[in-house]
Design an enzyme around this catalytic site. Structure first.
Site, short mmCIF file in Angstrom:
data_model
loop_
_atom_site.label_atom_id
_atom_site.label_comp_id
_atom_site.label_asym_id
_atom_site.label_seq_id
_atom_site.Cartn_x
_atom_site.Cartn_y
_atom_site.Cartn_z
N THR A 21 39.43 40.61 45.78
CA THR A 21 38.56 39.82 45.07
C THR A 21 39.20 38.74 44.68
O THR A 21 40.19 38.28 44.39
CB THR A 21 37.55 40.74 43.63
OG1 THR A 21 37.12 42.07 44.20
CG2 THR A 21 36.97 40.38 42.72
N GLU A 74 39.59 47.29 43.44
CA GLU A 74 41.39 46.72 44.46
C GLU A 74 42.60 47.57 44.57
O GLU A 74 42.61 48.16 45.23
CB GLU A 74 41.50 45.62 44.06
CG GLU A 74 40.84 44.66 43.73
CD GLU A 74 41.79 43.35 42.72
OE1 GLU A 74 40.87 42.11 43.21
OE2 GLU A 74 42.50 43.45 41.83
C1 5RP Z 1 40.65 40.45 40.65
C2 5RP Z 1 42.03 39.60 40.72
C3 5RP Z 1 42.48 38.40 41.77
O1 5RP Z 1 42.83 38.62 43.21
C4 5RP Z 1 43.33 38.33 41.43
O2 5RP Z 1 42.76 37.52 39.68
C5 5RP Z 1 43.76 36.40 41.81
O3 5RP Z 1 42.68 35.85 41.88
P1 5RP Z 1 42.52 34.31 42.85
O4 5RP Z 1 42.30 34.10 44.24
O5 5RP Z 1 41.12 33.32 42.30
O6 5RP Z 1 43.12 33.15 41.57
O7 5RP Z 1 43.19 40.58 41.40
O8 5RP Z 1 40.69 41.03 39.50
#
Ligand code: 5RP
Length: 223
Positions: free
Chosen positions: A28, A103
């Protein structure tokens, strides 16, 4: 290159870890969104995906990629996901997008975790990014006090002025001021606290590979 371009670069690079004919685990976030877009170009070569959030599910389905329930799939060859921080051993902080519980579930059923991130995410010690922790609402105040004893300052994550509600119907607290020097011990400890659903330290389900987007191209780190 902009951060967005670096995210697109690693999203594309992750395609080589996708096994044709199989189901791929999909994380995500904005970096994963680039991966999903790239995955659509080979959707006819895969069976589909197990998704870690409602948001990723919507994006996958919109692009014509079938989404399987994680209970339908015993194990996955690979899980591709981003991170808020990753250290030089492959331990991560995750949950900036509030999807940490699902996740961790999909990561646990995958043989390999491939982290995709831009170079700003690589750190020596985890903890500068506020640590996301999914909690059952009745335990929030107690969990926050326990973090205060550790030297952290916790705050309930809000959306439109109200506590954010996760895909699992729970809340998130974000904890500032921690230095997570032993991620395995930290994850094991906090996971035991009553009311904690998931702590955003991914040390037990750490990355085996990190595709890091840098100004000179994609660096592959292995752990
Ligand atoms: C979501 C996550 C994402 O992997 C993390 O926040 C990184 O996000 P982005 O690719 O938008 O920087 O753990 O729960």
């Amino acid at each position: 290159m902009t951060q967005d371009e670096l995210k697109a670069l690693v999203g594309q690079a992750a395609l080589k870890y996708v096994v044709p004919g199989e189901i791929v685990g999909v994380g995500t976030g904005s970096t994963v969104n680039k991966f999903i877009d790239a995955l659509a170009t080979m959707k006819d070569q895969i069976k589909g995906a197990v998704s870690s959030s409602e948001a990723s599910t919507v994006r996958l389905k919109a692009l014509g990629i079938p989404v399987f329930d994680s209970n339908e799939v015993e194990s996955l060859s690979v899980y591709i996901d981003g991170a808020d921080e990753i250290d030089h051993q492959g331990h991560m902080v995750k949950g900036g997008g509030a999807a940490l519980t699902r996740e961790k579930i999909v990561a646990a059923q995958s043989k390999q975790f491939v982290c995709i991130a831009d170079e700003s995410k690589l750190v020596n010690v985890l903890g500068s990014f506020p640590l996301p922790v999914e909690v059952i609402p009745m335990a929030t105040a107690r969990v926050m006090r326990q973090f205060a004893v550790m030297g952290g300052t916790a705050a309930v994550r809000l959306k439109d002025g109200q506590p954010l509600v996760t895909d699992n119907g729970q809340h998130i607290v974000d904890v500032k001021g921690l230095k997570i020097t032993d991620p395995v011990v930290f994850e094991n400890t906090v996971s035991q606290w009553p009311g904690v659903v998931t702590v955003g330290v991914f040390a037990l389900q750490k990355a085996q590979v990190c595709l890091l987007g840098t100004s000179t191209g994609v660096k592959t780190l292995t752990f």
